[in-house]
Design a protein around this motif. Structure first.
Motif, PDB file in Angstrom:
ATOM      1  N   MET A   1       6.203   3.989   1.434  1.00 45.57           N
ATOM      2  CA  MET A   1       6.687   3.958  -0.305  1.00 45.57           C
ATOM      3  C   MET A   1       6.302   2.127  -0.823  1.00 45.57           C
ATOM      4  N   ILE A   2       7.298   1.886  -0.390  1.00 47.75           N
ATOM      5  CA  ILE A   2       7.441   0.787  -1.031  1.00 47.75           C
ATOM      6  C   ILE A   2       6.262  -0.453  -0.663  1.00 47.75           C
ATOM      7  N   LEU A   3       6.602   0.213   1.328  1.00 45.47           N
ATOM      8  CA  LEU A   3       5.498  -1.220   1.569  1.00 45.47           C
ATOM      9  C   LEU A   3       3.913  -1.066   0.949  1.00 45.47           C
ATOM     10  N   VAL A   4       3.718   0.004   0.814  1.00 41.30           N
ATOM     11  CA  VAL A   4       2.313   0.685   0.024  1.00 41.30           C
ATOM     12  C   VAL A   4       2.251  -0.359  -1.244  1.00 41.30           C
ATOM     13  N   ILE A   5       2.888  -0.121  -1.947  1.00 38.54           N
ATOM     14  CA  ILE A   5       3.268  -0.785  -3.452  1.00 38.54           C
ATOM     15  C   ILE A   5       3.117  -1.758  -3.137  1.00 38.54           C
ATOM     16  N   MET A   6       4.634  -2.774  -2.285  1.00 41.69           N
ATOM     17  CA  MET A   6       3.890  -4.616  -1.855  1.00 41.69           C
ATOM     18  C   MET A   6       2.597  -5.144  -1.704  1.00 41.69           C
ATOM     19  N   SER A   7       1.895  -3.972  -0.687  1.00 48.55           N
ATOM     20  CA  SER A   7       0.290  -4.549  -0.458  1.00 48.55           C
ATOM     21  C   SER A   7      -0.386  -4.664  -1.270  1.00 48.55           C
ATOM     22  N   ILE A   8      -0.569  -3.456  -2.242  1.00 52.49           N
ATOM     23  CA  ILE A   8      -0.693  -3.528  -3.086  1.00 52.49           C
ATOM     24  C   ILE A   8      -0.554  -3.917  -4.357  1.00 52.49           C
ATOM     25  N   LEU A   9       0.278  -4.330  -4.325  1.00 50.72           N
ATOM     26  CA  LEU A   9       0.758  -6.036  -5.583  1.00 50.72           C
ATOM     27  C   LEU A   9       0.651  -7.196  -4.686  1.00 50.72           C
ATOM     28  N   ILE A  10       0.701  -7.736  -3.455  1.00 52.43           N
ATOM     29  CA  ILE A  10      -0.499  -8.748  -3.365  1.00 52.43           C
ATOM     30  C   ILE A  10      -1.668  -8.562  -3.618  1.00 52.43           C
ATOM     31  N   ILE A  11      -2.076  -7.409  -3.425  1.00 52.31           N
ATOM     32  CA  ILE A  11      -3.946  -7.921  -3.050  1.00 52.31           C
ATOM     33  C   ILE A  11      -3.923  -7.894  -5.265  1.00 52.31           C
ATOM     34  N   LEU A  12      -3.352  -7.134  -5.718  1.00 51.20           N
ATOM     35  CA  LEU A  12      -3.677  -6.981  -6.683  1.00 51.20           C
ATOM     36  C   LEU A  12      -3.305  -8.918  -7.543  1.00 51.20           C
ATOM     37  N   PHE A  13      -1.900  -9.352  -7.487  1.00 56.47           N
ATOM     38  CA  PHE A  13      -1.806 -11.189  -7.495  1.00 56.47           C
ATOM     39  C   PHE A  13      -3.120 -12.168  -6.834  1.00 56.47           C
TER      40      PHE A  13
ATOM     41  N   VAL B   1      -9.968  -3.515 -11.970  1.00 55.94           N
ATOM     42  CA  VAL B   1     -10.465  -2.223 -11.890  1.00 55.94           C
ATOM     43  C   VAL B   1     -10.221  -1.687 -10.412  1.00 55.94           C
ATOM     44  N   LYS B   2     -11.618  -2.813  -9.625  1.00 58.53           N
ATOM     45  CA  LYS B   2     -11.333  -2.022  -8.532  1.00 58.53           C
ATOM     46  C   LYS B   2      -9.761  -2.066  -7.654  1.00 58.53           C
ATOM     47  N   ILE B   3      -8.776  -2.819  -8.071  1.00 59.57           N
ATOM     48  CA  ILE B   3      -7.225  -2.690  -8.069  1.00 59.57           C
ATOM     49  C   ILE B   3      -6.662  -1.245  -8.321  1.00 59.57           C
ATOM     50  N   GLY B   4      -7.339  -0.765  -9.648  1.00 52.94           N
ATOM     51  CA  GLY B   4      -6.616   0.297 -10.048  1.00 52.94           C
ATOM     52  C   GLY B   4      -7.538   1.603  -9.451  1.00 52.94           C
ATOM     53  N   LEU B   5      -8.291   1.440  -8.883  1.00 51.27           N
ATOM     54  CA  LEU B   5      -8.735   2.610  -8.298  1.00 51.27           C
ATOM     55  C   LEU B   5      -8.244   2.613  -6.931  1.00 51.27           C
ATOM     56  N   MET B   6      -7.965   1.339  -5.861  1.00 49.72           N
ATOM     57  CA  MET B   6      -7.185   1.583  -5.282  1.00 49.72           C
ATOM     58  C   MET B   6      -6.053   1.753  -5.332  1.00 49.72           C
ATOM     59  N   ILE B   7      -5.181   1.535  -6.282  1.00 49.18           N
ATOM     60  CA  ILE B   7      -3.757   2.288  -6.189  1.00 49.18           C
ATOM     61  C   ILE B   7      -3.720   4.024  -5.803  1.00 49.18           C
ATOM     62  N   PHE B   8      -4.646   3.872  -7.082  1.00 52.93           N
ATOM     63  CA  PHE B   8      -5.071   5.428  -7.364  1.00 52.93           C
ATOM     64  C   PHE B   8      -5.339   6.228  -5.767  1.00 52.93           C
ATOM     65  N   VAL B   9      -5.969   6.075  -4.805  1.00 52.49           N
ATOM     66  CA  VAL B   9      -6.889   6.521  -3.928  1.00 52.49           C
ATOM     67  C   VAL B   9      -5.418   6.000  -3.299  1.00 52.49           C
ATOM     68  N   VAL B  10      -5.227   4.940  -2.398  1.00 50.13           N
ATOM     69  CA  VAL B  10      -4.125   4.981  -1.713  1.00 50.13           C
ATOM     70  C   VAL B  10      -2.848   5.407  -1.720  1.00 50.13           C
ATOM     71  N   MET B  11      -2.307   5.603  -3.040  1.00 52.03           N
ATOM     72  CA  MET B  11      -1.147   6.762  -3.987  1.00 52.03           C
ATOM     73  C   MET B  11      -1.486   7.956  -3.691  1.00 52.03           C
ATOM     74  N   SER B  12      -2.899   8.015  -3.810  1.00 51.18           N
ATOM     75  CA  SER B  12      -2.959  10.023  -3.764  1.00 51.18           C
ATOM     76  C   SER B  12      -2.819  10.353  -1.712  1.00 51.18           C
ATOM     77  N   PHE B  13      -3.242   9.348  -2.057  1.00 52.48           N
ATOM     78  CA  PHE B  13      -3.778   9.926  -0.178  1.00 52.48           C
ATOM     79  C   PHE B  13      -2.326  10.258   0.467  1.00 52.48           C
ATOM     80  N   TYR B  14      -1.136   9.178   0.152  1.00 55.35           N
ATOM     81  CA  TYR B  14      -0.220   9.199   0.134  1.00 55.35           C
ATOM     82  C   TYR B  14       0.269  10.285   0.151  1.00 55.35           C
TER      83      TYR B  14
END
Length: 143
Positions: free
Chosen positions: A15-27, A33-46
């Motif tokens: 979970m930490i790895l997924v969150i860190m990957s999303i934050l790096i892509i966000l920055f 908008v696409k990043i928020g959707l991606m965060i939601f999809v990835v966390m929902s899948f997990y």
């Protein structure tokens, strides 16, 4: 009584790895908008994969005097279930098998007397060390 537990819990590290990957892509990205959707999809899948995952063994207790082994499982990160088996009602193997990642490596498996798989543990996967698994195997084989 001897208790064995995995050394780490991979779910939290994943979970930490997924969150860190999303934050790096966000920055690195400008489109939030696409990043928020991606965060939601990835966390929902997990989270969904956690609910449909197999039960994970979190503790093995061996009572040598009473000739029994207790397996403590968890599912959904919270629900715990304990199963108790007598030494003479189970058999175990520790040999090369096709592992959870599709490669051939040593696996510790416990079967009941009807040859139905109770649990399998792969060393260095889900926090279980080689030494702990070898100790468990030796203790169950000696009895």
């Amino acid at each position: 009584m001897i208790t064995y537990r995995p050394k780490t819990i991979n779910i939290f590290w994943n979970m930490i790895l997924v969150i860190m990957s999303i934050l790096i892509i966000l920055f690195l990205s400008n489109n939030t908008v696409k990043i928020g959707l991606m965060i939601f999809v990835v966390m929902s899948f997990y989270v969904i994969s956690l609910f449909f995952s197999k039960k994970r063994i979190i503790s093995i207790k061996i009572h040598e005097k009473e000739k029994r082994v207790m397996l403590l499982y968890t599912k959904f990160l919270m629900i715990r279930k304990e199963e108790i088996y007598l030494f003479n009602n189970i058999r175990c193997t520790y040999k090369n098998e096709v592992g959870p990642r599709g490669i051939k490596q040593k696996q510790f498996r416990i079967y009941d007397m009807d040859n139905i798989l109770i649990t399998k543990i792969t060393p260095n996967y889900m926090g279980w060390s080689d030494n702990d698994i070898e100790e468990i195997y030796d203790k169950l084989k000696q009895s």
